[in-house]
Write a protein that holds these residues in place. Structure first.
Motif, short mmCIF file in Angstrom:
data_model
loop_
_atom_site.label_atom_id
_atom_site.label_comp_id
_atom_site.label_asym_id
_atom_site.label_seq_id
_atom_site.Cartn_x
_atom_site.Cartn_y
_atom_site.Cartn_z
N MET A 1 0.85 -1.17 0.00
CA MET A 1 0.00 0.00 0.00
C MET A 1 0.90 1.24 0.00
SD MET A 1 -2.61 1.30 2.97
CE MET A 1 -3.08 -0.35 3.31
N SER A 2 0.61 2.17 -0.90
CA SER A 2 1.45 3.36 -0.90
C SER A 2 0.70 4.59 -0.40
CB SER A 2 2.02 3.59 -2.30
OG SER A 2 0.98 3.66 -3.25
N GLN A 3 -0.26 5.09 -1.15
CA GLN A 3 -0.97 6.31 -0.76
C GLN A 3 -2.21 6.00 0.08
OE1 GLN A 3 0.33 9.18 -1.46
NE2 GLN A 3 1.69 8.70 -3.14
N VAL A 4 -2.44 6.87 1.07
CA VAL A 4 -3.64 6.79 1.90
C VAL A 4 -4.18 8.22 2.01
CG1 VAL A 4 -4.59 6.17 4.16
CG2 VAL A 4 -2.65 4.89 3.24
N GLN B 1 1.81 8.74 2.93
CA GLN B 1 2.63 7.75 2.25
C GLN B 1 2.90 6.62 3.25
OE1 GLN B 1 4.20 5.58 -0.02
NE2 GLN B 1 4.10 7.51 -1.15
N GLN C 1 -4.78 8.21 -6.14
CA GLN C 1 -4.99 6.77 -6.26
C GLN C 1 -4.67 6.02 -4.97
OE1 GLN C 1 -3.08 5.23 -9.77
NE2 GLN C 1 -3.91 6.84 -11.05
N PRO C 2 -5.38 6.38 -3.89
CA PRO C 2 -5.09 5.73 -2.60
C PRO C 2 -5.53 4.27 -2.58
CG PRO C 2 -7.08 7.01 -2.42
CD PRO C 2 -6.52 7.30 -3.79
N LYS C 3 -4.78 3.50 -1.83
CA LYS C 3 -5.17 2.10 -1.60
C LYS C 3 -6.22 2.03 -0.50
CE LYS C 3 -2.41 -0.06 -4.41
NZ LYS C 3 -2.91 -0.83 -5.54
N LYS C 4 -6.27 3.09 0.32
CA LYS C 4 -7.23 3.12 1.42
C LYS C 4 -7.62 4.57 1.69
CE LYS C 4 -7.03 0.22 4.71
NZ LYS C 4 -7.38 -0.64 5.81
N VAL D 1 -13.56 2.49 -3.31
CA VAL D 1 -12.31 2.42 -2.57
C VAL D 1 -12.56 1.81 -1.19
CG1 VAL D 1 -11.19 4.34 -3.76
CG2 VAL D 1 -12.59 4.78 -1.74
N GLN D 2 -11.51 1.23 -0.64
CA GLN D 2 -11.60 0.68 0.71
C GLN D 2 -11.60 1.85 1.70
OE1 GLN D 2 -8.37 -1.92 1.75
NE2 GLN D 2 -9.28 -2.47 3.71
#
Length: 138
Positions: free
Chosen positions: A1-4, A20, A52-55, A88-89
Motif C-alpha cells: 500500500m502506498s498512498q492513503v 505515504q 490513487q489511494p489504496k485506502k 475504494v476501501q
C-alpha cells in the motif's frame, strides 16, 4: 500500500490529507467545502484519481467517553458514500481531539490569530492519518 487519504468530516468543511505508507508521513491538502456535510463529489473524485489511494480513512467523532456524537452517524454516512461512489476501501478512525491537537499545532507555528479554520480541518486530517499509521505499527 502506498498512498492513503484521510478526511476530517464536518458539516461546513471536510479536511483532507494524504499520506505515504512507506514513510508513514502525512501532508494536509486543501479543505473541501461542504453543504450540510455534502461535498462537491467531483472534487472528491479528482482527489481520488490524482492520489490513487489504496485506502481512505474517515475520522469518526466520538465523545470523550466513547459514545457517539450527533455528527458520528453523518461521518459514517459520508464514509459509506465514498466507498459506494468510488469503490475504494474505507476505514473509520477514532478522531477524538484531532481538531484540538491541530489548533495547538498551528498555534505553535505562528499564533492563533493567523489560523484559518480550513487549516485546522486539513491538519486534523493529517493527524488522523498519522495516528492510523502509528496504530498500524502497534
Amino acid at each position: 500500500m502506498s498512498q492513503v487519504i484521510a478526511f476530517d468530516f464536518g458539516l461546513a468543511r471536510i479536511g483532507v490529507a494524504v499520506g505515504q505508507a512507506i514513510t508513514q508521513t502525512a501532508s494536509p491538502l486543501d479543505t473541501l467545502k461542504a453543504n450540510d456535510g455534502v461535498p462537491n463529489w467531483t472534487q472528491v473524485e479528482i482527489l481520488l484519481k490524482h492520489w490513487q489511494p489504496k485506502k481512505v480513512l474517515v475520522g469518526e467523532p466520538f465523545n470523550m467517553d466513547g459514545t457517539d456524537q450527533e455528527i458520528t452517524l453523518r461521518a459514517r454516512k459520508f464514509a459509506n458514500r465514498v466507498h459506494g461512489r468510488f469503490g475504494v476501501q474505507v476505514e473509520m478512525v477514532d478522531e477524538r481531539l484531532s481538531s484540538a491537537a491541530a489548533r495547538d499545532e498551528l498555534f505553535e507555528f505562528g499564533g492563533y490569530q493567523k489560523i484559518k479554520k480550513s487549516q485546522v480541518d486539513s491538519i486534523a486530517a493529517a493527524l488522523i492519518l498519522e495516528s492510523w499509521f502509528s496504530n498500524q505499527n502497534s
